[in-house]
Design a protein around this motif. Structure first.
Motif, PDB file in Angstrom:
ATOM      1  N   ASP A  11       0.829  -1.208   0.000  1.00  0.00           N
ATOM      2  CA  ASP A  11       0.000   0.000   0.000  1.00  0.00           C
ATOM      3  C   ASP A  11       0.864   1.260   0.000  1.00  0.00           C
ATOM      4  N   PHE A  12       1.927   1.245   0.771  1.00  0.00           N
ATOM      5  CA  PHE A  12       2.842   2.382   0.802  1.00  0.00           C
ATOM      6  C   PHE A  12       3.503   2.561  -0.566  1.00  0.00           C
ATOM      7  N   ALA A  33      -4.469   5.922  -7.089  1.00  0.00           N
ATOM      8  CA  ALA A  33      -4.344   6.741  -5.896  1.00  0.00           C
ATOM      9  C   ALA A  33      -5.678   7.343  -5.506  1.00  0.00           C
ATOM     10  N   LEU A  50       2.233   9.302  -5.934  1.00  0.00           N
ATOM     11  CA  LEU A  50       2.817  10.615  -5.683  1.00  0.00           C
ATOM     12  C   LEU A  50       3.885  10.947  -6.724  1.00  0.00           C
ATOM     13  N   ASN A  83       2.223   1.723  -3.476  1.00  0.00           N
ATOM     14  CA  ASN A  83       1.217   2.279  -4.377  1.00  0.00           C
ATOM     15  C   ASN A  83       1.052   3.785  -4.164  1.00  0.00           C
ATOM     16  N   MET A  84       1.046   4.184  -2.905  1.00  0.00           N
ATOM     17  CA  MET A  84       0.871   5.603  -2.598  1.00  0.00           C
ATOM     18  C   MET A  84       2.054   6.430  -3.102  1.00  0.00           C
ATOM     19  N   PHE A  90      -6.004   3.037  -3.687  1.00  0.00           N
ATOM     20  CA  PHE A  90      -4.943   2.060  -3.844  1.00  0.00           C
ATOM     21  C   PHE A  90      -5.454   0.706  -4.326  1.00  0.00           C
TER      22      PHE A  90
END
Length: 284
Positions: free
Chosen positions: A77-78, A223, A85, A80-81, A227
Motif C-alpha cells: 500500500d505504501f 491513488a 505521488l 502504491n501511494m 490504492f
C-alpha cells in the motif's frame, strides 16, 4: 541674504519658457519611473518562474527518494501511494515547465523588448540637453554683442553670431517639440502593450477543475480510488502525460492562438523619430 553670482555664458533672456521646461521634466520623470518599474517587474517574473520550477523539481526528487525507501519493498500500500505521488509530481513538473515556457514567451521576452526602448529615449533626451546648452551659449554670445557699441567690427560679429544661432535654435526647438509629443504617447501606450501579456500570464495558470477534483486531475486512478480500486475514479478526469498545459486550459481559451500586439512608440537611434514596434506574439 545669499548672493548668487551670474553664470558665465548664460543668456539673460529666458529662451525656454518655465511651463515648457516643467512639462518636459514631468513627462520624462514618468518615463524614468516606468523604466525602473519595467526592470523590476522583469526581474521579479524571472525569480517567480525560477522558484516555480525549483519547487516542482524538488517535489520530483522527494518522490524519487521515497521510492528508494526500503518501506516500499515491505508495504504494498505504501508503494502504491508513493508511486502515485511520483506520477503526480512528474505531471506537475511537466505542467510547470510548459507554463514557464509560455510565460517566458508572452511576458518576460516582451518586457525585455519594451525595456530596450529606454536607452534610445535617454539618448534622445541627452541630445536635446546638448542642443539646449549650445542654444544658451550662442544666445549669450549674441546678447553680448548687442550690448556693445555698434561699430563696424561689432556689427559684423553680431551678424555672424546670429547666423550661428539660427540653426542651433531650430535644432533645439525641433528636438524639444518631438520629445514633448512622443513621450506622453509612449507612456500611454504601456497599457495596450502589457494587457495581452498579463492575460497570457493568468491563462497560463488557470485551473478549470474545482478543488475537490484536483487530486483526480494530477493523481493516477489507483491513488484516487483507494490504492487498487480504480472504479471510484472517472477515466475522463485523468489527464494523459502528454496533455500538459493544454489539458488544464478551458475550451474557450485556446492555448496557442497568436495575435499581434499593439504598436508601441519608440525612438530611432539617430533621429529620435517615432516608430511602430510590433513586439509580442501573445494569446488572444
Amino acid at each position: 541674504m545669499s548672493w548668487i553670482p551670474f553664470k558665465i555664458g548664460q543668456p539673460k533672456k529666458q529662451i525656454v519658457p518655465k511651463t515648457v521646461e516643467r512639462d518636459f521634466e514631468r513627462e520624462y520623470g514618468k518615463l524614468q519611473q516606468l523604466e525602473e518599474q519595467t526592470k523590476r517587474l522583469q526581474k521579479d517574473m524571472k525569480k517567480s518562474t525560477d522558484a516555480d520550477l525549483a519547487m516542482s523539481k524538488s517535489a520530483v526528487k522527494i518522490s524519487l527518494d521515497l521510492l528508494s525507501n526500503p518501506l516500499c519493498e515491505q508495504d504494498q500500500d505504501f508503494l502504491n501511494m508513493v508511486t502515485a505521488l511520483d506520477t503526480a509530481m512528474k505531471r506537475m513538473d511537466a505542467f510547470n515547465q510548459e507554463k514557464v515556457n509560455q510565460i517566458q514567451k508572452t511576458v518576460i521576452e516582451p518586457l525585455k523588448k519594451f525595456g530596450s526602448v529606454f536607452p534610445s529615449l535617454n539618448m534622445a533626451v541627452k541630445r536635446r540637453e546638448q542642443a539646449l546648452q549650445d542654444y544658451r551659449r550662442l544666445q549669450a554670445k549674441v546678447e553680448k554683442y548687442e550690448e556693445k557699441e555698434k561699430t563696424g567690427p561689432v556689427l559684423a560679429k553680431l551678424h555672424q553670431a546670429r547666423e550661428e544661432l539660427r540653426p542651433v535654435r531650430d535644432d533645439f526647438e525641433a528636438k524639444n517639440k518631438q520629445l514633448l509629443d512622443e513621450m506622453p504617447r509612449f507612456y500611454n501606450s504601456r497599457l495596450d502593450y502589457f494587457q495581452p501579456s498579463f492575460e497570457s500570464l493568468i491563462r497560463a495558470q488557470v485551473r478549470p477543475l474545482p478543488p475537490r477534483m484536483m487530486a483526480q486531475h494530477f493523481f493516477p486512478r489507483e491513488a484516487v480510488a483507494g490504492f487498487g480500486d480504480p472504479s471510484h475514479a472517472s477515466p475522463a478526469l485523468l489527464p494523459t502525460p502528454e496533455a500538459g498545459l493544454s489539458h488544464s486550459l478551458p475550451p474557450a481559451l485556446p492555448p496557442r492562438e497568436e495575435c499581434r500586439a499593439p504598436p508601441v512608440v519608440g525612438w530611432n537611434s539617430r533621429f529620435g523619430l517615432s516608430v511602430a514596434l510590433w513586439l509580442i506574439p501573445t494569446f488572444t
